[in-house]
Design a protein around this motif. Sequence first.
Motif, PDB file in Angstrom:
ATOM      1  N   VAL A 270       0.848  -1.040  -0.321  1.00 48.61           N
ATOM      2  CA  VAL A 270       0.003   0.433   0.442  1.00 48.61           C
ATOM      3  C   VAL A 270       0.622   1.482   0.081  1.00 48.61           C
ATOM      4  O   VAL A 270       1.479   1.614   0.806  1.00 48.61           O
ATOM      5  CB  VAL A 270      -0.671   0.087   1.238  1.00 48.61           C
ATOM      6  N   SER A 272       0.841   5.518  -1.326  1.00 49.68           N
ATOM      7  CA  SER A 272       0.216   6.509  -1.395  1.00 49.68           C
ATOM      8  C   SER A 272       0.509   7.139  -2.835  1.00 49.68           C
ATOM      9  O   SER A 272      -0.685   8.565  -3.600  1.00 49.68           O
ATOM     10  CB  SER A 272       0.207   8.026  -0.826  1.00 49.68           C
ATOM     11  N   VAL A 295      -1.386  -1.899  -4.060  1.00 50.27           N
ATOM     12  CA  VAL A 295      -2.927  -0.992  -4.529  1.00 50.27           C
ATOM     13  C   VAL A 295      -2.612   0.273  -3.371  1.00 50.27           C
ATOM     14  O   VAL A 295      -1.358   1.171  -2.610  1.00 50.27           O
ATOM     15  CB  VAL A 295      -4.021  -1.000  -2.287  1.00 50.27           C
ATOM     16  N   GLU A 296      -3.004   1.746  -4.474  1.00 49.10           N
ATOM     17  CA  GLU A 296      -3.103   3.197  -4.427  1.00 49.10           C
ATOM     18  C   GLU A 296      -3.894   4.185  -3.380  1.00 49.10           C
ATOM     19  O   GLU A 296      -4.983   4.030  -3.944  1.00 49.10           O
ATOM     20  CB  GLU A 296      -2.643   4.148  -5.867  1.00 49.10           C
ATOM     21  N   ARG A 297      -3.217   4.023  -2.677  1.00 42.55           N
ATOM     22  CA  ARG A 297      -4.225   5.278  -0.794  1.00 42.55           C
ATOM     23  C   ARG A 297      -3.815   5.729   0.219  1.00 42.55           C
ATOM     24  O   ARG A 297      -2.417   4.905   0.173  1.00 42.55           O
ATOM     25  CB  ARG A 297      -5.004   4.271  -0.773  1.00 42.55           C
ATOM     26  N   ARG A 298      -4.402   6.311   0.590  1.00 43.21           N
ATOM     27  CA  ARG A 298      -3.290   6.995   1.562  1.00 43.21           C
ATOM     28  C   ARG A 298      -3.497   6.444   2.707  1.00 43.21           C
ATOM     29  O   ARG A 298      -4.920   4.988   2.725  1.00 43.21           O
ATOM     30  CB  ARG A 298      -3.776   7.832   2.146  1.00 43.21           C
ATOM     31  N   ARG A 301      -6.208   6.351   5.338  1.00 43.40           N
ATOM     32  CA  ARG A 301      -7.616   6.340   5.124  1.00 43.40           C
ATOM     33  C   ARG A 301      -8.511   5.502   5.060  1.00 43.40           C
ATOM     34  O   ARG A 301      -7.707   4.527   4.636  1.00 43.40           O
ATOM     35  CB  ARG A 301      -8.122   7.277   4.016  1.00 43.40           C
ATOM     36  N   ASN A 302      -9.449   4.612   5.419  1.00 41.98           N
ATOM     37  CA  ASN A 302     -10.464   3.455   5.687  1.00 41.98           C
ATOM     38  C   ASN A 302      -9.072   1.842   5.928  1.00 41.98           C
ATOM     39  O   ASN A 302      -9.001   0.953   4.757  1.00 41.98           O
ATOM     40  CB  ASN A 302     -10.895   3.636   4.557  1.00 41.98           C
TER      41      ASN A 302
END
Length: 390
Positions: A270, A272, A295-298, A301-302
């Motif tokens: 993961v 960002s 997975v591209e995400r902050r 968050r969640n």
Amino acid sequence: MDVNEQLITVKIEDIAFGGDGVGRLADGRIVFVPYTAVGDVARVRVVRQQRRHARGEVEELLTPGPARIEPPCAYYGTCDGCCYQHIDAAAALSHKTQQLQEILQRIGGIADVPDVDPVVASPQPYGYRNKLKLRRSGKGYGYLAADNRTVVPIERCEIAASAINEALAAARPTLRDETVTFRVDATGSVHHYGDTGTDALWLTELLGDANMMVPLTGFCQVNPAVGSQLVDWVRQQFAATPTTHLIDLYAGVGVFAIVLAAVAESVCAVESQAAAVAAAKANAEARGLQNIAFVERRIDRNLSEVFEGCDAAATTIVLDPPRQGCGRGVIEKIAQFAPHRLIYVSCNAATLARDVRTLTAAMALERLALFDMFPQTAHFESVAVFRALP
């Protein structure tokens, strides 16, 4: 007489986290004195006082301590980057080891901190940095002074790779931006960019025996030789007690995910930054790896969604956050999930210790390592390995 109006003789007894020497005033308060070594006896002027401690500056060194050496940098003492150049390498590593254990006790709340594994020293005490960021002043480009405002112009940096110093000298007449960053990669290619850089250009970095593609402005360890040893140490820790699933948080260009994918059955990485994720996918594809999901995400968050469907007892998390650490929400989610093992890589022992205080409600610290990623400075890289409590 006000203590600020007199010079006081101080003997330095310790080196605090951050690099300042520690002595005592006549009233018993601690005084922090930069650019000193244990055993130094100095005439010190107190420049700032608080109820429990004070800060001082050396006016005259009366007796040097046994570990004091001559710093080689012409800007030492004005540029605020390297505060350990006057201390020999063995003593500096001893101080950093002690600081890591003490900060985990004091901030992390761990009463029984494990012994630190044998410290991994840098093969190059100078000339190791593959990246250099300078600021512009009216007199040229340089580093911030201790006041965090004044720029100290430099002609060269002793801890930077020679190729960077050569490129800086050649480019100096053309530089115009407020900041300039130089990078040299594993191929010896040097690139520099101003206030903004393009991630369309990828560099080649060597970590261990693996080349990794890194976007121009992306993160990579500034000391590749020590970075390679850190990656190998983490690999050994995971291989010693492997789990079927691995989660790599703050994955960057996928270094840990890719190295550990040979042992884990499945990996979730993961990150960002879109450019880093693109490079991570390319790095995995170049090795033919099919068991990594990027997975591209902050991270903040969640995060619970990343853990959904995962068996905590069969999962290891590798965590390599930026200097500011993870943040309370991230650490709380990890503690609630309580993976079989957590390998926390940190470049800031203070934020590591802060996060550890939350983690220890569900996990126990079982191993600790220190890597001298930043010789001559007060910084170091550490790795803390945790296991889930029964």
